[in-house]
Design an enzyme around this catalytic site. Structure first.
Site, short mmCIF file in Angstrom:
data_model
loop_
_atom_site.label_atom_id
_atom_site.label_comp_id
_atom_site.label_asym_id
_atom_site.label_seq_id
_atom_site.Cartn_x
_atom_site.Cartn_y
_atom_site.Cartn_z
N GLU A 6 43.84 48.75 36.46
CA GLU A 6 44.77 49.08 37.53
C GLU A 6 44.09 49.10 38.90
O GLU A 6 44.64 48.66 39.88
CB GLU A 6 45.39 50.46 37.27
CG GLU A 6 46.42 50.46 36.16
CD GLU A 6 47.61 49.57 36.47
OE1 GLU A 6 48.33 49.87 37.44
OE2 GLU A 6 47.81 48.56 35.77
N ASP A 7 42.90 49.67 38.94
CA ASP A 7 42.30 49.99 40.23
C ASP A 7 41.17 49.07 40.68
O ASP A 7 40.65 49.23 41.77
CB ASP A 7 41.75 51.44 40.21
CG ASP A 7 42.85 52.45 39.92
OD1 ASP A 7 44.02 52.06 40.04
OD2 ASP A 7 42.53 53.60 39.59
#
Ligand code: MN
Length: 739
Positions: A93-94
């Protein structure tokens, strides 16, 4: 804020990352093999590098969060893939890392777990309404598939809740509410008791800071007096059990803060009504000792009627087992007692995680009481004979709700539908009108056909059109009773209306044949006729004609008889019934000969089925072709604009690329291929292909056939209009459609 959450791990000073990691590795040493630990270390190093430069709101390096999540999971003794996935759970996600990267580096199992966690993160809790909480929890559980995904998600949430103080108050409240509504109940449902209580209390603290503090103070104040009472009762119980020769561990227990609060709220009780109840837990060797201890205690204090519950014989849905009873204590206050074995206690405390927690200690997974595991078996499909840990884990797949699927409306409402439900079911679940007029759907923003089966978490938007009507084919793939009954009802009404319209045309034709202008039939004639045949309405008589239940000629004659007394009639030309191809179910193009505009046609009324249109030369009707009573003159509407199915057969030289040439020839003539089937390739020089094409009329078909004849490989073309064609047509339907 001055107050410190008593349950939270000390947030300041920032713990030293290396020390935290070293202690984590020590924990792993207690239950994992060296090569597994090395893998987990590699995942940590990877995560650290990927999150390099990212900080948490608290100012700590980001990797401290995945490390803390993995540490919580290690306390539950989760396996290496789960710990690795925990290390990597925010990487996709990051950071720039993809699922593919993880699969290549750490294997597909780890990548799937990471993916599962990311998917849960993506379906944001969109509604305020608490009523949606239950559905949302089910959706999360249903989506997770693998119980480890939920455990990682719960550990993630637990760590975030423990460190939430640094976040802005409004966001903190939102996250606390979500934890109360969604995650704490899931932990409870999975029997993860200590996590459940901690999530509850942390959320309560951040959602209602003042109430929390008031309650906390009250509990502290009450504890002094309590300790004395608890001590007295404890001694009495212990002594009595020893006298009875029952080996038992007895402890006092206290309700967690939020459960005190909730009980006060739900049952409108005062603090002391809820809190001045003394709880004790008694752990004994085996099940028979549970019942023995119960009998002994009922001799010590008088039991309160109706409070005895046997969760050993009938475990709770989450696997919990115990005997519960409430006694009148020495000071007139109720004393709540729980009695259980050590095995039951483990499951009561750790729930689903008990499998990992205790597998390596004295008890093997297979030793756990069967009854306790009943829920797990149905939920997790445990292969209990399998002693192999890896295989055991692989079989723990969660399908908590195998019969249901949970999807979102565009406004974020969650609908629960039976598994296998399609967009049509969804449309009817939204509203009958939406169902009756749906033409397609957008699923997760992409166009999808109506028969598409819905998956958990899909966001579904129905496309409607005013002209659209329910289609009989929908009945093949709807799952809900609501959709089914609405479609049936609509088809019935539609059929009635269409039959009446056809009936009117058939009747008018008969009247013209009797030299009468239909416009000359007065309402009075109809009334007289209805009385004579005891019909209910003109519409009903017309529908009967359309359905073949009454003969048009008979009704026309009756009407004329009724009109005999009244005025003169104009002489008119009898004509054929015009077929427009849009009559719906009342008129059917016969499947034996596939008539298209331009073919000479003839109509045959079949009782209850309406009007069947055949070609003049249809072999299927040859036997009763000469009986004029059964036949109607019909003609194609010259203005007709519609596509009709036609069946053609080609014999072609068996050469590479011939199908492509034929398809191109058909497309060049602006016809569509609906279906194609080919004889098995037996290695011969020629092969037969059958096509179902869509054409406007005979001229159009002639154009298509001319194009095909121009292809050198095509040896013969035949239009199929016989029983054989029909059979082959049915066969085609089973073969591969091109669409
Ligand atoms: Mn996280």
């Amino acid at each position: 804020m001055a107050a410190v959450v008593p349950l939270a791990a000390e947030p300041e000073p920032a713990p030293d990352l290396n020390a935290a990691f070293a202690s984590f590795i020590r924990t792993l040493g207690a239950y994992l093999k060296a090569e597994d630990i090395a893998q987990v270390e590699a995942a940590y190093a990877f995560s650290k590098a990927a999150h390099e430069g990212q900080l948490r709101v608290s100012g700590e390096p980001y990797v401290s969060h995945p490390l803390a999540v993995a540490t919580i999971l290690a306390e539950w003794r989760l396996d290496a893939p789960a710990l690795m996935a925990a290390m990597l759970h925010d990487v996709v996600e990051d950071t720039a890392t993809t699922k593919q990267d993880i699969a290549e580096k750490f294997g597909k199992a780890v990548a799937d777990l990471v993916d599962g966690v990311s998917k849960l993160d993506k379906i944001a809790f969109q509604t305020e309404a608490h009523a949606q909480g239950e559905n949302f929890r089910k959706m999360l559980l249903a989506m997770a598939r693998d119980v480890r995904v939920i455990l990682i998600k719960l550990a993630d949430r637990l760590h975030n809740m423990r460190t939430i103080s640094v976040i802005a108050p409004e966001k903190r409240r939102r996250i606390a509410r979500e934890t109360l509504d969604i995650y704490a109940p899931i932990a409870n449902r999975l029997g993860l008791n200590s996590i459940y209580q901690e999530l509850d209390d942390l959320s309560f603290y951040h959602f209602y800071p003042n109430r929390y503090q008031v309650l906390e103070k009250a509990i502290k104040a009450a504890r002094g007096h309590r300790r004395e009472v608890v001590g007295k009762i404890l001694d009495a119980i212990k002594q009595r059990l020893t006298e009875a020769d029952i080996d038992a561990a007895v402890t006092g227990r206290e309700k967690h803060l939020y459960s005190v609060y909730r009980k006060m709220q739900d049952k409108s009780l005062t603090f002391s009504e809820v809190y001045d109840i003394y709880g004790f837990r008694i752990i004994v060797k085996n099940v028979s000792a549970c019942y023995l201890a119960m009998g002994v205690l009922h001799g010590l204090y008088k039991p309160i009627h109706g409070k005895f519950k046997d969760y050993i014989a009938i475990p709770k849905a989450n696997g919990y087992q115990s005997l519960h009873t409430t006694l009148f204590g020495p000071f007139g206050t109720p004393v709540e007692i729980q009695i259980r074995t050590q095995e039951m206690h483990k499951i009561a405390e750790a729930g689903v995680a008990a499998h990992w927690l205790y597998k390596n200690s004295e008890a093997e997974a297979g030793d756990m009481p069967q009854k306790t595991l009943q829920w797990l078996q149905s939920l997790l499909e445990i292969q209990s004979e399998s002693g192999d840990a890896v295989e055991f884990l692989e079989h723990i797949k969660v399908d908590l709700f195998p019969d249901e699927v949970y999807v979102f409306t565009p406004k974020g409402k969650i609908l629960s539908l039976p598994r296998g439900a399609t967009t049509v079911d969804f449309a009817y679940a939204v509203h009958t009108d939406v169902g009756n007029h749906c033409v397609g759907a957008r699923i997760n923003h992409e166009m999808a056909p109506l028969r598409t089966e819905l998956k958990n978490g899909d966001r579904v938007e129905i496309v409607t059109a005013n002209y659209a009507k329910p289609n009989p084919a929908w009945l093949n793939y709807v799952m809900t009773g609501k959709a089914r009954s609405h479609i049936r009802h609509h088809l019935k009404t539609m059929r009635y209306e269409e039959s009446a319209a056809l009936g009117e045309r058939l009747l008018n034709q008969a009247l013209r044949a009797l030299q009468t202008d239909p416009a000359d039939i007065a309402d009075a004639c109809w009334e007289k006729l209805l009385r004579e045949v005891s019909g209910n309405s003109k519409q009903e008589i017309l529908a009967d004609i359309g359905l073949g239940k009454r003969m048009n000629m008979v009704v026309a004659t009756q009407l004329l008889a009724a009109a005999e007394s009244g005025g003169e009639r104009k002489i008119v030309q009898a004509g054929a019934v015009i077929i427009r191809g849009t009559e719906g179910m009342a008129v059917q193009l016969a499947k034996c000969c596939w008539p298209i505009p331009g073919d000479p046609i003839i109509g045959h009324i079949t009782k209850g089925k309406g009007l069947q249109i055949h070609t003049h030369d249809c072999p299927a009707i040859a036997s009763y072709r000469d009986d004029p009573d059964k036949w109607l003159d019909v003609e194609w509407d010259p203005q007709i604009k519609k596509l009709f199915k036609v069946n053609i057969r080609l014999v072609v030289a068996n050469q590479r690329g011939v199908l492509a040439k034929i398809a191109a020839g058909i497309a060049a003539a602006e016809s569509n291929i609906e279906n194609v089937s080919m004889a098995e390739d037996d290695g011969g020089a020629y092969t037969t292909m059958c096509f179902v094409l869509q054409v406007e009329n005979r001229i159009h078909l002639a154009n298509v056939m001319r194009n095909l004849r121009a292809i050198p490989e095509v040896v013969r073309i035949t239009r199929m209009k016989s029983e054989a064609a029909r059979r082959e047509g049915d066969q085609n339907a089973k073969n591969r459609p091109l669409a």
